[in-house]
Design a protein around this motif. Structure first.
Motif, PDB file in Angstrom:
ATOM      1  N   ALA A 107      40.096  33.770  77.434  1.00  0.00           N
ATOM      2  CA  ALA A 107      39.739  33.012  78.611  1.00  0.00           C
ATOM      3  C   ALA A 107      39.351  31.551  78.533  1.00  0.00           C
ATOM      4  O   ALA A 107      39.206  30.734  79.336  1.00  0.00           O
ATOM      5  CB  ALA A 107      38.561  33.644  79.361  1.00  0.00           C
ATOM      6  N   GLY A 108      39.325  31.103  77.275  1.00  0.00           N
ATOM      7  CA  GLY A 108      38.864  29.815  76.602  1.00  0.00           C
ATOM      8  C   GLY A 108      37.357  29.324  76.610  1.00  0.00           C
ATOM      9  O   GLY A 108      37.341  28.312  76.104  1.00  0.00           O
ATOM     10  N   VAL A 109      36.688  30.152  76.808  1.00  0.00           N
ATOM     11  CA  VAL A 109      35.197  29.832  76.830  1.00  0.00           C
ATOM     12  C   VAL A 109      34.607  30.567  75.331  1.00  0.00           C
ATOM     13  O   VAL A 109      34.586  31.701  75.187  1.00  0.00           O
ATOM     14  CB  VAL A 109      34.234  30.455  77.815  1.00  0.00           C
ATOM     15  N   LEU A 110      34.330  29.606  74.586  1.00  0.00           N
ATOM     16  CA  LEU A 110      34.000  30.042  72.971  1.00  0.00           C
ATOM     17  C   LEU A 110      32.540  29.358  72.837  1.00  0.00           C
ATOM     18  O   LEU A 110      31.986  28.741  73.485  1.00  0.00           O
ATOM     19  CB  LEU A 110      34.971  29.463  72.135  1.00  0.00           C
ATOM     20  N   LEU A 111      32.057  29.921  71.599  1.00  0.00           N
ATOM     21  CA  LEU A 111      30.775  29.473  70.913  1.00  0.00           C
ATOM     22  C   LEU A 111      30.916  28.123  70.439  1.00  0.00           C
ATOM     23  O   LEU A 111      31.788  27.912  69.372  1.00  0.00           O
ATOM     24  CB  LEU A 111      30.173  30.444  70.126  1.00  0.00           C
ATOM     25  N   ARG A 112      30.224  27.011  71.056  1.00  0.00           N
ATOM     26  CA  ARG A 112      30.350  25.824  70.279  1.00  0.00           C
ATOM     27  C   ARG A 112      29.249  25.280  69.579  1.00  0.00           C
ATOM     28  O   ARG A 112      29.129  24.817  68.571  1.00  0.00           O
ATOM     29  CB  ARG A 112      30.327  24.767  71.430  1.00  0.00           C
ATOM     30  N   ALA A 113      28.024  25.744  69.886  1.00  0.00           N
ATOM     31  CA  ALA A 113      26.616  25.458  68.919  1.00  0.00           C
ATOM     32  C   ALA A 113      26.023  26.871  69.064  1.00  0.00           C
ATOM     33  O   ALA A 113      25.884  27.725  69.992  1.00  0.00           O
ATOM     34  CB  ALA A 113      26.224  24.392  69.419  1.00  0.00           C
ATOM     35  N   LYS A 115      28.197  37.397  81.029  1.00  0.00           N
ATOM     36  CA  LYS A 115      29.277  37.573  81.457  1.00  0.00           C
ATOM     37  C   LYS A 115      30.444  37.236  80.492  1.00  0.00           C
ATOM     38  O   LYS A 115      31.776  37.568  80.522  1.00  0.00           O
ATOM     39  CB  LYS A 115      29.472  36.851  82.716  1.00  0.00           C
ATOM     40  N   THR A 116      30.003  36.412  79.498  1.00  0.00           N
ATOM     41  CA  THR A 116      31.080  35.998  78.244  1.00  0.00           C
ATOM     42  C   THR A 116      30.663  36.533  77.020  1.00  0.00           C
ATOM     43  O   THR A 116      31.695  36.605  76.266  1.00  0.00           O
ATOM     44  CB  THR A 116      30.828  34.187  78.182  1.00  0.00           C
ATOM     45  N   SER A 117      29.673  37.081  76.683  1.00  0.00           N
ATOM     46  CA  SER A 117      29.513  37.418  75.138  1.00  0.00           C
ATOM     47  C   SER A 117      28.507  38.684  75.284  1.00  0.00           C
ATOM     48  O   SER A 117      28.048  39.054  76.210  1.00  0.00           O
ATOM     49  CB  SER A 117      28.829  36.359  74.425  1.00  0.00           C
ATOM     50  N   SER A 118      28.772  39.390  74.094  1.00  0.00           N
ATOM     51  CA  SER A 118      27.688  40.710  73.977  1.00  0.00           C
ATOM     52  C   SER A 118      27.211  40.834  72.581  1.00  0.00           C
ATOM     53  O   SER A 118      28.109  39.979  71.730  1.00  0.00           O
ATOM     54  CB  SER A 118      28.504  42.059  74.480  1.00  0.00           C
ATOM     55  N   THR A 160      31.347  26.187  75.172  1.00  0.00           N
ATOM     56  CA  THR A 160      32.184  25.216  75.141  1.00  0.00           C
ATOM     57  C   THR A 160      32.272  24.655  76.492  1.00  0.00           C
ATOM     58  O   THR A 160      32.426  23.365  76.837  1.00  0.00           O
ATOM     59  CB  THR A 160      33.616  25.368  74.662  1.00  0.00           C
ATOM     60  N   THR A 161      31.539  25.272  77.627  1.00  0.00           N
ATOM     61  CA  THR A 161      31.176  24.748  78.697  1.00  0.00           C
ATOM     62  C   THR A 161      29.936  23.878  78.984  1.00  0.00           C
ATOM     63  O   THR A 161      29.731  23.619  80.003  1.00  0.00           O
ATOM     64  CB  THR A 161      31.162  25.840  79.965  1.00  0.00           C
ATOM     65  N   GLY A 162      28.824  24.442  78.099  1.00  0.00           N
ATOM     66  CA  GLY A 162      27.761  23.518  77.971  1.00  0.00           C
ATOM     67  C   GLY A 162      26.659  24.606  78.229  1.00  0.00           C
ATOM     68  O   GLY A 162      25.440  24.235  78.072  1.00  0.00           O
ATOM     69  N   THR A 163      26.873  25.833  79.051  1.00  0.00           N
ATOM     70  CA  THR A 163      25.900  26.645  79.251  1.00  0.00           C
ATOM     71  C   THR A 163      25.525  27.461  78.010  1.00  0.00           C
ATOM     72  O   THR A 163      26.115  27.819  76.943  1.00  0.00           O
ATOM     73  CB  THR A 163      26.522  27.745  80.367  1.00  0.00           C
ATOM     74  N   GLN A 164      24.465  28.034  78.194  1.00  0.00           N
ATOM     75  CA  GLN A 164      23.748  28.860  77.116  1.00  0.00           C
ATOM     76  C   GLN A 164      23.578  30.158  77.245  1.00  0.00           C
ATOM     77  O   GLN A 164      23.790  30.936  78.530  1.00  0.00           O
ATOM     78  CB  GLN A 164      22.435  28.240  76.720  1.00  0.00           C
ATOM     79  N   THR A 165      23.680  31.101  76.243  1.00  0.00           N
ATOM     80  CA  THR A 165      23.569  32.364  76.272  1.00  0.00           C
ATOM     81  C   THR A 165      21.970  32.684  76.548  1.00  0.00           C
ATOM     82  O   THR A 165      21.162  31.800  76.377  1.00  0.00           O
ATOM     83  CB  THR A 165      23.993  33.227  74.972  1.00  0.00           C
ATOM     84  N   THR A 218      22.644  23.681  66.290  1.00  0.00           N
ATOM     85  CA  THR A 218      23.738  23.587  65.269  1.00  0.00           C
ATOM     86  C   THR A 218      25.024  23.762  65.741  1.00  0.00           C
ATOM     87  O   THR A 218      25.412  24.583  66.437  1.00  0.00           O
ATOM     88  CB  THR A 218      23.629  24.553  64.207  1.00  0.00           C
ATOM     89  N   GLU A 219      26.057  22.636  65.650  1.00  0.00           N
ATOM     90  CA  GLU A 219      27.241  22.874  65.790  1.00  0.00           C
ATOM     91  C   GLU A 219      28.247  23.417  65.149  1.00  0.00           C
ATOM     92  O   GLU A 219      28.122  23.280  63.558  1.00  0.00           O
ATOM     93  CB  GLU A 219      27.949  21.157  65.951  1.00  0.00           C
ATOM     94  N   VAL A 220      28.869  24.398  65.676  1.00  0.00           N
ATOM     95  CA  VAL A 220      29.898  25.300  64.698  1.00  0.00           C
ATOM     96  C   VAL A 220      30.753  24.423  64.304  1.00  0.00           C
ATOM     97  O   VAL A 220      31.256  24.629  63.015  1.00  0.00           O
ATOM     98  CB  VAL A 220      30.241  26.366  65.495  1.00  0.00           C
ATOM     99  N   GLY A 221      31.587  23.589  64.938  1.00  0.00           N
ATOM    100  CA  GLY A 221      32.621  22.690  64.415  1.00  0.00           C
ATOM    101  C   GLY A 221      33.938  23.037  64.992  1.00  0.00           C
ATOM    102  O   GLY A 221      34.898  22.537  64.741  1.00  0.00           O
ATOM    103  N   PHE A 222      33.919  24.134  65.673  1.00  0.00           N
ATOM    104  CA  PHE A 222      35.019  24.831  66.075  1.00  0.00           C
ATOM    105  C   PHE A 222      34.828  25.789  67.414  1.00  0.00           C
ATOM    106  O   PHE A 222      33.539  25.987  67.219  1.00  0.00           O
ATOM    107  CB  PHE A 222      36.141  25.412  65.295  1.00  0.00           C
ATOM    108  N   GLY A 223      35.505  26.193  68.276  1.00  0.00           N
ATOM    109  CA  GLY A 223      35.336  27.115  69.216  1.00  0.00           C
ATOM    110  C   GLY A 223      35.350  28.521  68.470  1.00  0.00           C
ATOM    111  O   GLY A 223      36.398  29.205  67.964  1.00  0.00           O
ATOM    112  N   ALA A 224      34.158  29.135  68.229  1.00  0.00           N
ATOM    113  CA  ALA A 224      33.911  30.416  67.613  1.00  0.00           C
ATOM    114  C   ALA A 224      34.027  31.551  68.541  1.00  0.00           C
ATOM    115  O   ALA A 224      33.550  31.695  69.611  1.00  0.00           O
ATOM    116  CB  ALA A 224      32.741  30.508  66.697  1.00  0.00           C
ATOM    117  N   THR A 225      34.672  32.661  68.034  1.00  0.00           N
ATOM    118  CA  THR A 225      34.588  34.070  68.876  1.00  0.00           C
ATOM    119  C   THR A 225      33.463  35.064  68.457  1.00  0.00           C
ATOM    120  O   THR A 225      33.025  36.087  69.100  1.00  0.00           O
ATOM    121  CB  THR A 225      35.902  34.803  68.776  1.00  0.00           C
ATOM    122  N   GLU A 226      32.868  34.728  66.990  1.00  0.00           N
ATOM    123  CA  GLU A 226      31.986  35.632  66.621  1.00  0.00           C
ATOM    124  C   GLU A 226      30.684  35.018  65.813  1.00  0.00           C
ATOM    125  O   GLU A 226      31.115  33.994  65.211  1.00  0.00           O
ATOM    126  CB  GLU A 226      32.532  36.988  65.908  1.00  0.00           C
TER     127      GLU A 226
END
Length: 445
Positions: A180-186, A164-167, A133-138, A101-109
């Motif tokens: 840092a510019g890496v956000l949640l895309r989907a 390294k990016t989220s908690s 937003t880099t395409g990598t996954q949690t 599911t695409e969020v529609g923007f770069g989400a932080t939470e």
């Protein structure tokens, strides 16, 4: 704890919403200027699944029914060791995984919430896998292990989850360093339904969804115009958390620790539901308001060691027949006024110094209360459980002060440091046959 938001477009049981700015319609007899268009910097979206929406995901051992998603033929068994009791027990299980599911923007939470029924001998787990937003996954993060009761498992969040990016902080997925510019895309949500192998009863998942948001750091917010529900007050029952101080230390001991379940219980009972005498028979009969004690027990997170887990509170509210609930975030008091105008009280989360909210008489790093209306001049009428008695729970708070302490994400602490704020977090609780209010022509929530 968490930070959240929402807005929804219903389509075949799938909801998707993005509150990127709203216009509040003028209301007859209200002050001129109420309902002017406001441009918001924050981005908020609610996306969820229920009904026909189950067909958009991937089922393994689960099946959609008119009641909700249930276990069909389980795909296997698993051994779960409850970390809070040490008990090892085998469960059969099945899963449902949402589409990417695409969020529609770069989400932080992101905060997930769900509505379900878990009869004795059943429970469920909600997980999240995000795509950056880099395409990598949690990794797959556990957002909650939940049951409406506490006889089979101990309801729990899971600590020490991250990369390294989220908690995950109790109930909230958060990007560690948005700058840092890496956000949640989907993202995808995965729900696992469990039951005792000796039983045929099944948990029933009625809905699941998530609020994703990107709210900028801010110490102040622009005031909203108001004029939508001024002069409206809802008859919400009044419960004090303070009269429970010292009760049931195994559920965090009442008093200031019980603001969330006390607020949730007020709204549940406003809608004509409440725990039965049998439900509250375990409560010491000398204690007033036993339904508040019950709410604290049934929202208690054994890892967090408190009753303030946001999705556990909305899941508790939705465990009563005919109610639905979710955790989200709103943009302004203008938006909140639409809920009051529709007859829906709203639980809000805020933090403040005593000097920042006239009439409160206390400061807090995090507190929940119920907005029940607005005065004729637009000030906030709240059932504040941080009151010495039930009779003292109703308060009137200055509109400008309340909006700041609720919507900001940064604040100055008593020691002069910087603390966090909820950024507009709310619990929305209502009967399923009551429509969500329409805001600025948007689809229902």
């Amino acid at each position: 704890m968490a930070l959240t938001s929402l807005r929804a477009v219903a389509a075949a049981g799938v909801t998707a919403l993005a509150l990127l700015g709203t216009t509040s319609p003028a209301v007859a007899g209200k002050p001129a200027g109420g309902g002017t268009a406001v441009t918001h910097d924050e981005q908020i979206t609610w996306q969820g699944w229920s009904g026909a929406g189950w067909s958009t995901g991937t089922a393994a051992g689960t099946t959609a029914t008119t009641a909700g998603l249930t276990l069909g033929t389980p795909i296997g068994t698993t051994l779960y060791r409850d970390p809070h009791t040490g008990t090892r027990r085998t469960w059969t299980y099945g899963t449902w995984t949402s589409p990417l599911t695409e969020v529609g923007f770069g989400a932080t939470e992101l905060i997930a919430s769900w509505n379900a029924d878990t009869p004795a001998g059943t429970w469920l787990q909600v997980e999240l896998q995000g795509t950056y937003t880099t395409g990598t996954q949690t990794p797959w993060y556990v957002m909650g292990r939940w049951a409406s009761g506490d006889g089979d498992i101990k309801r729990t969040s899971v600590d020490k989850q991250g990369d390294k990016t989220s908690s995950v902080w109790t109930d909230t997925f958060a990007v560690n360093n948005p700058s840092a510019g890496v956000l949640l895309r989907a993202y995808q949500l995965r729900v696992t339904l469990y039951r005792d192998p000796a039983l045929t009863v099944s948990p029933v998942l009625r809905s699941v969804g998530a609020m994703s948001s990107n709210v900028p750091d801010r110490f102040t917010v622009a005031p909203s115009a108001g004029g939508i529900a001024w002069g409206t007050e809802l008859a919400v029952p009044r419960y004090s958390q303070e009269i429970h101080a010292g009760q049931y230390p195994e559920y965090d001991g009442g008093g200031e620790a019980w603001c969330s379940p006390t607020s949730t219980e007020m709204v549940v009972e406003y809608w004509g539901r409440k725990p039965s005498p049998a439900d509250t028979s375990w409560v010491d009969p000398s204690y007033a308001d036993p339904t508040v004690d019950h709410a604290a027990r049934m929202t208690y997170d054994y890892q967090y060691q408190g009753a303030g887990n946001w999705p556990f509170n909305t899941a508790y509210a939705a465990s009563f027949p005919g109610l639905e609930a979710k955790v989200t975030r709103l943009h302004s008091l203008d938006e909140l006024e639409h809920f009051i105008a529709a007859g829906i009280p709203v639980v809000t989360s805020q933090s403040f110094l005593a000097s920042e909210l006239d009439g409160a008489g206390y400061g807090t790093a995090g507190h929940l209360m119920v907005v029940i209306g607005f005065t004729a001049t637009g000030d906030v009428i709240a059932n504040d459980p941080a009151s010495p008695s039930d009779a003292a729970v109703r308060h009137v708070y200055r509109r400008d002060q309340f909006e700041q302490i609720w919507l900001r994400t940064r604040r100055t602490t008593a020691s002069g440091g910087t603390g966090s704020g909820s950024g507009g977090i709310v619990y929305l609780i209502k009967p399923t046959d009551v429509a969500w209010p329409s805001v600025a022509g948007s689809s229902n929530w």
